[in-house]
Write a protein that holds these residues in place. Structure first.
Motif, PDB file in Angstrom:
ATOM      1  N   UNK A 597       0.300  -1.419  -0.108  1.00 10.56           N
ATOM      2  CA  UNK A 597       0.258  -0.015  -0.089  1.00 10.56           C
ATOM      3  C   UNK A 597       0.748   1.357  -0.153  1.00 10.56           C
ATOM      4  N   UNK A 598       0.593   2.111  -0.922  1.00 10.49           N
ATOM      5  CA  UNK A 598       1.333   3.412  -0.848  1.00 10.49           C
ATOM      6  C   UNK A 598       0.695   4.705  -1.337  1.00 10.49           C
ATOM      7  N   UNK A 599       0.935   5.133   0.525  1.00 10.19           N
ATOM      8  CA  UNK A 599      -0.394   6.457   0.974  1.00 10.19           C
ATOM      9  C   UNK A 599       0.062   7.400   0.107  1.00 10.19           C
ATOM     10  N   UNK A 600      -0.912   8.342   0.237  1.00 11.12           N
ATOM     11  CA  UNK A 600      -0.977  10.049  -0.590  1.00 11.12           C
ATOM     12  C   UNK A 600       0.535  10.205  -0.627  1.00 11.12           C
ATOM     13  N   UNK A 704       1.555   2.632  -7.997  1.00 11.05           N
ATOM     14  CA  UNK A 704       1.998   4.103  -8.437  1.00 11.05           C
ATOM     15  C   UNK A 704       1.915   4.830  -9.654  1.00 11.05           C
ATOM     16  N   UNK A 705       1.750   3.955 -10.951  1.00 11.43           N
ATOM     17  CA  UNK A 705       2.492   3.718 -11.815  1.00 11.43           C
ATOM     18  C   UNK A 705       4.271   4.390 -12.177  1.00 11.43           C
ATOM     19  N   UNK A 706       5.097   4.306 -10.635  1.00 14.12           N
ATOM     20  CA  UNK A 706       6.453   4.772 -11.172  1.00 14.12           C
ATOM     21  C   UNK A 706       7.408   3.304 -10.915  1.00 14.12           C
ATOM     22  N   UNK A 716      13.680   8.077  -2.515  1.00 14.78           N
ATOM     23  CA  UNK A 716      12.878   7.905  -3.888  1.00 14.78           C
ATOM     24  C   UNK A 716      11.120   7.740  -3.195  1.00 14.78           C
ATOM     25  N   UNK A 717      11.076   8.980  -4.309  1.00 13.87           N
ATOM     26  CA  UNK A 717       9.605   9.594  -4.492  1.00 13.87           C
ATOM     27  C   UNK A 717       8.743   8.305  -4.678  1.00 13.87           C
ATOM     28  N   UNK A 718       8.130   8.069  -4.217  1.00 13.18           N
ATOM     29  CA  UNK A 718       6.978   7.105  -4.764  1.00 13.18           C
ATOM     30  C   UNK A 718       5.583   7.478  -5.084  1.00 13.18           C
ATOM     31  N   UNK A 719       5.400   7.955  -4.961  1.00 15.15           N
ATOM     32  CA  UNK A 719       3.962   9.186  -4.459  1.00 15.15           C
ATOM     33  C   UNK A 719       2.995   8.372  -6.448  1.00 15.15           C
ATOM     34  N   UNK A 720       2.027   8.471  -6.388  1.00 14.06           N
ATOM     35  CA  UNK A 720       1.385   7.832  -7.747  1.00 14.06           C
ATOM     36  C   UNK A 720       1.694   8.652  -8.551  1.00 14.06           C
ATOM     37  N   UNK A 721       1.861   8.876  -9.900  1.00 14.20           N
ATOM     38  CA  UNK A 721       1.907   9.655 -10.828  1.00 14.20           C
ATOM     39  C   UNK A 721       0.681  10.537 -11.583  1.00 14.20           C
TER      40      UNK A 721
END
Length: 721
Positions: A597-600, A704-706, A716-721
Motif C-alpha cells: 500500500x502506498x499512501x498519498x 503508483x505507475x513509478x 525515492x519518491x514513490x507517490x502516484x504519478x
C-alpha cells in the motif's frame, strides 16, 4: 565369539561406545591425503548406551543444519529422534564439503553436499549393528530388524539396544556401499522434527563465539585504518599513560598491526575505553579520496565502454534478432554496496603458545585458518586447532578470516588467550561488501510479444578476483553473472557481458551473491516488457515458462496463494499494488508475490508476501519454510534501506541507526509454501533472496505507475504519478 552380556546390568556397566568413521567409495581414508579430484569426506557417529551423537561438518549459522544433517543419519540408522545429539566436527580435511572442496559452509550447499554421504554413514552403522547381533545370536542377518535403536530377532524374542551392541559393532568392517532405504520407507526425512539447537538458544545456554570464556582470558578492542588499503603511520600512547610509566590497572598491552591498533585488557570495555585515548596517525593511501560519486562514475564509464572485457554467454545471433524485433525494451538498473550487518559482530578467541594455536571462532571457513596460520605463526599444520561455535549471523561475512587472524596475532603478542571483539562501527566500516553494480538490460520482442533476443551487460567489482584469482579467466567473474543465462525462460538468442570495475572498496560474498542483483534487473525488465505489451506480468511469465514445468508450477502456485486474479481491497487515500518475480538459484526454483500500500504522502506499507519454493527433496519442511521467510525479510531489508556510502575513503554508515534493518512493525504478513518434490535437494537460505526486490518494485509500479530502477527504495519518491 562368546556372547556379550545384554542385560540391563551389562549395559550400565558399559557395553561400549561405537565411534564410526565411514569410509565412502571414491574417497580416501581418514589418514590419507586427497589426490587429484578426489573428494575427502568422513561422516562420524558416536553411539553410546542411550544416545546417538552425529558430528556435523557444516557451521550452524541459524539455517538449521544441526537438525537437517542429523536427520539424514537418523533415517538410515534407525534411531529414536529423541535420542539424537549433535556436535560440531573438529577441523579435518576429511570433513570437506564435497561441493566446495574444503571444510566450508556456504552457497546453500550443506544438505545438497551431505545428503548421500550422511545417509550412507547411518546405513553403514545400522548394518554393522545387524552383523554384530547376527554373530552373537548365530542367526541369519535377514531375520533381524533394526529400528528405534534396537535390533530385534522376532523368532527368539531377543532384543539388543545399539548401545549394548556398540562395542561389538565397532569391530565389524565398515561396509563400503550400504543399501539405503527406499523413499516410501522414510520415517524421518520429510518430517518437521523439532530443531536440536533451539532449546539451548531459547534458554541462553548456546555458546556463540562472543560467549567463549577461558582461564586467563583477556579481551581486545581494535581500530582499523578508516581508509581501505591504508596502514599505520604513527601511534601516540601518552594520553593512556601520561606519566610515561606503566599502563593503568587492567590494561595489558597496546599492539600495533599493519593496518590497525588493538588494546588488550582485563575486560572489553576497558580495552575499548583505552583505545579511545590513543592518538593514531594513518597513512591513508590511494583510496583516501574515493567517494560514492567517484565509484558511481567508474561503474557508468565501464558500462558505456565500447568493448566488453568478458563475454559470459553468446548464444544465437542476438544482434540480428534485435534488428528484426517488433519492439525493444531497455533499461539501466543500479544497486549499491551492501554490508552483511550480522547481529553478532566479528569476534574470535585465540590462544597461541610457542607450540600451538587454538581458536574458538564463529566461522564459515575452518579451512582458511589452517592454510593461513601455520606460516603466519611459524607452526605446523598439526599444531592448529579450530573450535567452531554457534554463529550469530553470517550471510557470507564469516567466509573471511581477517578477524580470526587478528585474534591469533594479538594472543601471540601478549602470550595469553585473547578474545577480540570488533565494535559495531568497526564491523560496519570494515566489511567485505556486496559489490555495487550497474546493469543495462535489453530485450527484443516479436509481434506476438515473445522475446527473441536478450542482451545483459553488468559493470561491477569482482569478488573472485580477490578470493580466487585463478578462477577469473578472460576477465570473467562467474559469480558476477550468476543467474542470468541459466534461467528457464528459454531465450534463444542471449549475450551476457561483464566489465570488472575497480572502485577501491573491498567486496565479498553476500547472501545469494550475484543472483540477487541480477534477478532484480532481469525480473524488472521482464515486468517492463509485459507492461510495454499491455500484458499481465504473471501471464507473460507463464508464456515464457511453458517448457519448464517445474518453474511454471512454482509460479502458478505463488499466483494461486496470492489470489493474483483477485482485486486488492481499496484503502482510503492510498493506492495498492501487487508484484511478482521468479528466479532459479542453488538448485531451487522460487516465486514471490509482494502486496503493498502506498499512501498519498509517499509512505510505503508492506502488506503481504507470498513465497513458494521447489527445493527438491525436503529434509525438514519447517526449516525450509523458516529459511524462506528469513530470506524474504533479509532481501526486503536490503531493498528498502540497504546502502553503504563512502566519503573521503571512509564508509559513512557505522551502526543500525544509519544502516537500518527491517523491524517487526514494518514486516509484512508472510505466506510460504514448500512444493512437494522427489528431485535432488536444492539450496534454500539463499534461494529466497533474489526474487524479493523485483517483486517489491514491481508491486510499487502497479500501485503508483513509478518504475524504480535503483535500490534502495528509501529516499525515492514513490507517490502516484
Amino acid at each position: 565369539m562368546s556372547p556379550i552380556n545384554l542385560s540391563r546390568r551389562g549395559v550400565l556397566k558399559g557395553a561400549g561406545v561405537l565411534m564410526l568413521g565411514v569410509h565412502l567409495p571414491g574417497v580416501v581414508a581418514h589418514s590419507a591425503a586427497a589426490g587429484g579430484n578426489s573428494i575427502v569426506i568422513n561422516a562420524w557417529l558416536k553411539i553410546s548406551t542411550d544416545t546417538t551423537t552425529v558430528l556435523v561438518a557444516s557451521s550452524e549459522l541459524g539455517q538449521g543444519v544441526f537438525t537437517a544433517l542429523p536427520m539424514l543419519v537418523a533415517e538410515e540408522l534407525g534411531v529414536d529422534w529423541k535420542n539424537i545429539r549433535v556436535e560440531m566436527a573438529p577441523y579435518d580435511p576429511v570433513y570437506a564439503n564435497p561441493l566446495l572442496g574444503a571444510m566450508r559452509t556456504g552457497g546453500s550447499t550443506s544438505v545438497r553436499a551431505f545428503f548421500l554421504p550422511l545417509r550412507r554413514a547411518g546405513a553403514a552403522a545400522r548394518l554393522m549393528m545387524l552383523v554384530g547381533a547376527s554373530r552373537i545370536w548365530r542367526v541369519p542377518i535377514e531375520q533381524l530388524v533394526a529400528e528405534d535403536g534396537i535390533v530385534t530377532h522376532a523368532a527368539s524374542d531377543r532384543r539388543a539396544s545399539y548401545g549394548a551392541l556398540a562395542q561389538l559393532a565397532s569391530r565389524q568392517k565398515v561396509p563400503a556401499d550400504p543399501p539405503l532405504r527406499e523413499r516410501n520407507r522414510w520415517t524421518v526425512i520429510g518430517k518437521s522434527l523439532p530443531r536440536l539447537d533451539i532449546p539451548a538458544k531459547v534458554k541462553g545456554d548456546a555458546v556463540f563465539g562472543i560467549d567463549i570464556r577461558l582461564p586467563g582470558q583477556t579481551y581486545a578492542a581494535i581500530r582499523h585504518c578508516p581508509v581501505f588499503g591504508g596502514s599505520l603511520s604513527k601511534l601516540d600512547e601518552s594520553a593512556l599513560k601520561p606519566r610515561g610509566g606503566a599502563y593503568p590497572t587492567g590494561i595489558i598491552a597496546v599492539v600495533s598491526l599493519k593496518d590497525a591498533v588493538a588494546v588488550v585488557a582485563d575486560s572489553w570495555w576497558q580495552a575499548r575505553s583505552a583505545l579511545g585515548k590513543l592518538v593514531i596517525t594513518w597513512k591513508e593511501g590511494v583510496n583516501a579520496n574515493i567517494t560514492s560519486n567517484s565509484f558511481d562514475s567508474v561503474l557508468g564509464r565501464d558500462l558505456d565502454s565500447k568493448d566488453p572485457k568478458a563475454i559470459a554467454v553468446n548464444r544465437g545471433d542476438v544482434d540480428l534478432a534485435l534488428k528484426g524485433a517488433y519492439k525493444i525494451v531497455e533499461s539501466v538498473y543500479r544497486q549499491p554496496f551492501l554490508a552483511h550487518a550480522t547481529l553478532e559482530p566479528m569476534n574470535c578467541t585465540a590462544n597461541v603458545t610457542p607450540n600451538s594455536c587454538e581458536l574458538w571462532v564463529p566461522t564459515q571457513d575452518q579451512s582458511a585458518y589452517c592454510k593461513i596460520l601455520p606460516d603466519l605463526l611459524g607452526l605446523g599444520p598439526d599444531q592448529i586447532k579450530i573450535n567452531t561455535s554457534f554463529v550469530g549471523g553470517s550471510f557470507g561475512r564469516r567466509l573471511e578470516s581477517d578477524f580470526g587472524v587478528e585474534a591469533a596475532l594479538l594472543s601471540k603478542a601478549v602470550g595469553r588467550p585473547v578474545q577480540l571483539i570488533w565494535s559495531r562501527e568497526e564491523d560496519m566500516r570494515h566489511d567485505f561488501y556486496r559489490p555495487a553494480s550497474l546493469t543495462r538490460a535489453m530485450v527484443g520482442l516479436d509481434s506476438s510479444g515473445y522475446p527473441v533476443g536478450w542482451i545483459y551487460r553488468i559493470a561491477a567489482p569482482s569478488v573472485l578476483a580477490r578470493v580466487s584469482p585463478d578462477s577469473v579467466r578472460g576477465g570473467l567473474d562467474a559469480g558476477a553473472v550468476a543467474g542470468i543465462s541459466d534461467q528457464p525462460y528459454g531465450f534463444s538468442a542471449v549475450r551476457v557481458e561483464y566489465v570488472r570495475s575497480q572502485t577501491g572498496i573491498p567486496v565479498g560474498f553476500w547472501r545469494s551473491n550475484g543472483h540477487a542483483p541480477n534477478a532484480f534487473a532481469m525480473e524488472s525488465l521482464i515486468d517492463e516488457a509485459a507492461f510495454a505489451l499491455s500484458r499481465d506480468p504473471c501471464r507473460f511469465r507463464r508464456a515464457l515458462l511453458t517448457k519448464s514445468p517445474r518453474a511454471l508450477a512454482v509460479l502458478n502456485k505463488a499466483a494461486e496463494l496470492a489470489g493474483w486474479d483477485e482485486p486488492l481491497a481499496e484503502v482510503l487515500e492510498a493506492r495498492r499494488g501487487r508484484g511478482i518475480a521468479f528466479h532459479e538459484a542453488f538448485g531451487s526454483a522460487v516465486a514471490e508475490v509482494v502486496e503493498v500500500t502506498v499512501f498519498a504522502d509517499g509512505r510505503l506499507k508492506l502488506d503481504r508476501v507470498v513465497g513458494v519454493i521447489d527445493c527438491g527433496t525436503t529434509v525438514n519442511p519447517d526449516i525450509v519454510a523458516a529459511q524462506l521467510e528469513g530470506a524474504i525479510l533479509f532481501g526486503l531489508s536490503a531493498a528498502l534501506t540497504g546502502r553503504i556510502t563512502v566519503d573521503n575513503g571512509r564508509v559513512v554508515q557505522g551502526n543500525f541507526n544509519d544502516y537500518p534493518l527491517l523491524t517487526l512493525a514494518e514486516a509484512p504478513r508472510l505466506v510460504v509454501h514448500v512444493m512437494a518434490s522427489d528431485g535432488p535437494p536444492g539450496g534454500v537460505s539463499e534461494a529466497g533472496v533474489p526474487p524479493i526486490a523485483p517483486a517489491l518494485t514491481n508491486a510499487i509500479f502497479t500501485a503508483t505507475g513509478r518504475r524504480l530502477r535503483a535500490l534502495p527504495i528509501a529516499g525515492q519518491d514513490i507517490r502516484s504519478l
